[in-house]
Design a protein around this motif. Structure first.
Motif, PDB file in Angstrom:
ATOM      1  N   HIS A   1       0.822  -1.207  -0.186  1.00  0.00           N
ATOM      2  CA  HIS A   1       0.248  -0.010   0.012  1.00  0.00           C
ATOM      3  C   HIS A   1       0.801   1.239   0.007  1.00  0.00           C
ATOM      4  CE1 HIS A   1      -3.686  -2.168   0.541  1.00  0.00           C
ATOM      5  NE2 HIS A   1      -3.341  -2.938   1.378  1.00  0.00           N
ATOM      6  N   LYS A   2       0.400   2.202  -0.940  1.00  0.00           N
ATOM      7  CA  LYS A   2       1.341   3.337  -1.098  1.00  0.00           C
ATOM      8  C   LYS A   2       0.758   4.072   0.165  1.00  0.00           C
ATOM      9  CE  LYS A   2       1.911   3.531  -6.100  1.00  0.00           C
ATOM     10  NZ  LYS A   2       1.609   3.922  -7.183  1.00  0.00           N
ATOM     11  N   ALA A   3       1.879   5.069   0.912  1.00  0.00           N
ATOM     12  CA  ALA A   3       1.261   6.011   1.792  1.00  0.00           C
ATOM     13  C   ALA A   3       0.953   7.160   1.281  1.00  0.00           C
ATOM     14  CB  ALA A   3       2.852   6.384   2.819  1.00  0.00           C
ATOM     15  N   ARG A   4      -0.057   7.589   2.020  1.00  0.00           N
ATOM     16  CA  ARG A   4      -0.838   9.055   1.489  1.00  0.00           C
ATOM     17  C   ARG A   4       0.508  10.202   1.812  1.00  0.00           C
ATOM     18  NH1 ARG A   4      -6.886   9.644   3.108  1.00  0.00           N
ATOM     19  NH2 ARG A   4      -7.861   7.811   1.852  1.00  0.00           N
TER      20      ARG A   4
ATOM     21  N   LEU B   1      -2.431  17.807   0.613  1.00  0.00           N
ATOM     22  CA  LEU B   1      -2.713  17.575  -0.768  1.00  0.00           C
ATOM     23  C   LEU B   1      -2.347  18.409  -1.669  1.00  0.00           C
ATOM     24  CD1 LEU B   1      -5.282  16.651  -2.042  1.00  0.00           C
ATOM     25  CD2 LEU B   1      -6.591  18.532  -1.179  1.00  0.00           C
ATOM     26  N   ARG B   2      -1.701  18.062  -2.647  1.00  0.00           N
ATOM     27  CA  ARG B   2      -1.057  18.699  -3.853  1.00  0.00           C
ATOM     28  C   ARG B   2      -2.189  19.115  -4.890  1.00  0.00           C
ATOM     29  NH1 ARG B   2       3.331  16.063  -6.303  1.00  0.00           N
ATOM     30  NH2 ARG B   2       3.583  17.778  -7.426  1.00  0.00           N
TER      31      ARG B   2
END
Length: 166
Positions: free
Chosen positions: A83-86, A90-91
């Motif tokens: 799982h990719k880390a968030r 926010l961009r």
């Protein structure tokens, strides 16, 4: 291919399997057919065969969400999914500035084309002849369009023609 998926949804696993096997025999590079065979194998309880078919689909299209979702459903075969880390924040590369859309680093004017599939003299929903897609994409490029809206999934000829736009 479509009949195989339709039969799968109707619960006709043997018919679905036969249709999808015929699809991969005719077009072994068609990832959706391999994915369909993986779904049939999983429904039949054969996780090993499902994993084999899914591996073929993933080799062809490694980033397809539905393929990765099925992969995570087969952890015994594939192992746990990464799982990719968030990101921490926010961009947003685009912003509205007044009446314009702008990239954060530069102003941008949207020149969009709103494209339906209907062609005069044909039934609504009847796709255009393949050569028209090349003409339409050339016209969009000539008018410097940088955005396109379509209402449905179009035939491969459209995507092949639009891939030639630089």
């Amino acid at each position: 291919m479509l009949r195989g998926l339709s039969r799968f949804r109707q619960g006709n696993l043997p018919g679905s399997r036969a249709d999808l096997e015929q699809a991969v025999a005719l077009a072994p590079e068609y990832a959706d057919a391999w994915y369909g065979l993986a779904m049939v194998a999983r429904a039949n309880g054969d996780r090993e065969l499902a994993a084999q078919h899914l591996s073929r689909a993933l080799a062809l299209e490694p980033k397809r969400d539905e393929f990765l979702e099925l992969q995570s459903d087969l952890p015994r075969v594939f192992g746990p999914r990464e799982h990719k880390a968030r990101p921490a924040e926010l961009r947003l590369p685009f912003r509205v500035q007044g009446d314009r859309l702008a990239r954060v680093d530069q102003p941008m004017t949207v020149r969009a084309v709103n494209m339906g599939v209907a062609v005069p003299g044909h039934f609504p929903g009847e796709f255009a002849p393949d050569q028209l897609y090349a003409e339409w994409t050339a016209q969009m490029a000539a008018m410097n369009a940088n955005a396109l809206r379509v209402y449905t999934i179009l035939p491969p000829a459209f995507y092949q023609a639009s891939a030639t736009i630089t």
